[in-house]
Scaffold this motif. Sequence first.
Motif, PDB file in Angstrom:
ATOM      1  N   THR A  40       0.802  -1.228   0.000  1.00 49.72           N
ATOM      2  CA  THR A  40       0.000   0.000   0.000  1.00 49.72           C
ATOM      3  C   THR A  40       0.830   1.272   0.000  1.00 49.72           C
ATOM      4  N   TYR A 177      -6.584   1.996   5.689  1.00 47.30           N
ATOM      5  CA  TYR A 177      -7.644   2.023   4.688  1.00 47.30           C
ATOM      6  C   TYR A 177      -8.430   3.335   4.707  1.00 47.30           C
ATOM      7  N   ASN A 180      -4.640   6.208   4.521  1.00 49.15           N
ATOM      8  CA  ASN A 180      -3.372   5.793   3.928  1.00 49.15           C
ATOM      9  C   ASN A 180      -2.228   5.962   4.926  1.00 49.15           C
TER      10      ASN A 180
END
Length: 430
Positions: A40, A177, A180
């Motif tokens: 991510t 989520y 970030n």
Amino acid sequence: MKLPGFIKNNIVLKITSLNAVVIFIRLIVSVFIQRLLAVTVGEAGIANIGQIRNILAMLSSTSTLGTFSGVVKYVSEFKDNRPELTKVFSSATAFLIIGSVISSLVLFIGADYFTGYVFDSTEYSYVFKLLAIIVPFIAFSRIISGVVSGLSDYKKYAKIELISYLLASLVLVIGLYSYNLDGVIIAIAIAPIIQLVTLILIFGKTLNRYVKFKNFKLNLGYRNSLLAFTLMSFVSAFLINFIELEIRTIVTEDININEAGYWTAINFISKNYMVFATGLFTLYVLPRFASINNRTDFNKEVINIYKTILPIFFAGMVLVYLLRNYIIELIYPNFLGMEPLFKWQLLGDFIRLCALVLAYQFLAKKLVKSFVITELISLVLFYVLTKIFIDTYGTEGVVIAHFVRYIIYLIVVIIFVQIYYKRQSKIDAL
């Protein structure tokens, strides 16, 4: 599930098995979290997360003025003497208030400076202001954890560690989520609050039985006793994390932030397998060395430990090296720049294990001067060698410095242990 009889009747094996379960669960969750973060936020995000974790570790020392180990020692010593225990807790609380106020003020006033120094950006100034508010929670969590450890309440300790870690991981995932990297950093910053709440819920009643809060008054009766641990903590907790933070900044500035992310990732892997060694040293090596008073028995015990644990860790490290590409793919997909770092990191960690076995003699015999000097030599070597090697070898130079540092550190520790026993021989001869 019931423990086998030979474990149930052996307190060391009971503690070891309980800690192993907690460590294993944490490892599984941690691998999942690290993979999620790697995919991510990428290499740069991992590097920034490493910075904030180092800052939190430094605050765990400054916010309590490094009294954690002292609390563990004196709580263990006075657990059957409630009035004296209250005095210890009172002195630690006084240190905590002083440390927290200073740390909070420095963080809040210097937020813009610190965010520029640590992250080379002003966008994380709010993080330092948030940490300034959270500092007292870090401090109280640390002191109460010291009481839990001092009372040897391993079952509660394991439960607290596991529950607080799982809750903090859940908050981290939600933060990731939702916001970030900013969400992750905030989640890491508020993790001490989660730990403190967990501590109070699980351990609050027990703490109240041992520390008489009705008669509680702040005092500094144990200030001199605790100050020795302040010095040791400054070296072992604050400076180590400061040097790591500095080296990550050097890699970012001299090469790029992605390379800093690779080094942070290899450090994470290293710290996870070194946890098993640390547990073994605390449970067996430290108390064993404390009971040995002559060089012959010490040498025999060192050889016995080396023969027992080094082959196991060597085999494990060889396995990690052979599976390095699979480990990268599992935990840090596309972090291919990590691969050259494994060899030197693993070699350095193996030499470090050899040195730590001997260095635990300093803790066992409360040799504060020897501990501080050898740790300072180790840290200065790491920083200087990194500056030298990074120009020629890039990020690989950091792990080469790690390897060379521990070879020299091992030699220095051997010299200091020999000096200690020579002095003891002269004392015994008088």
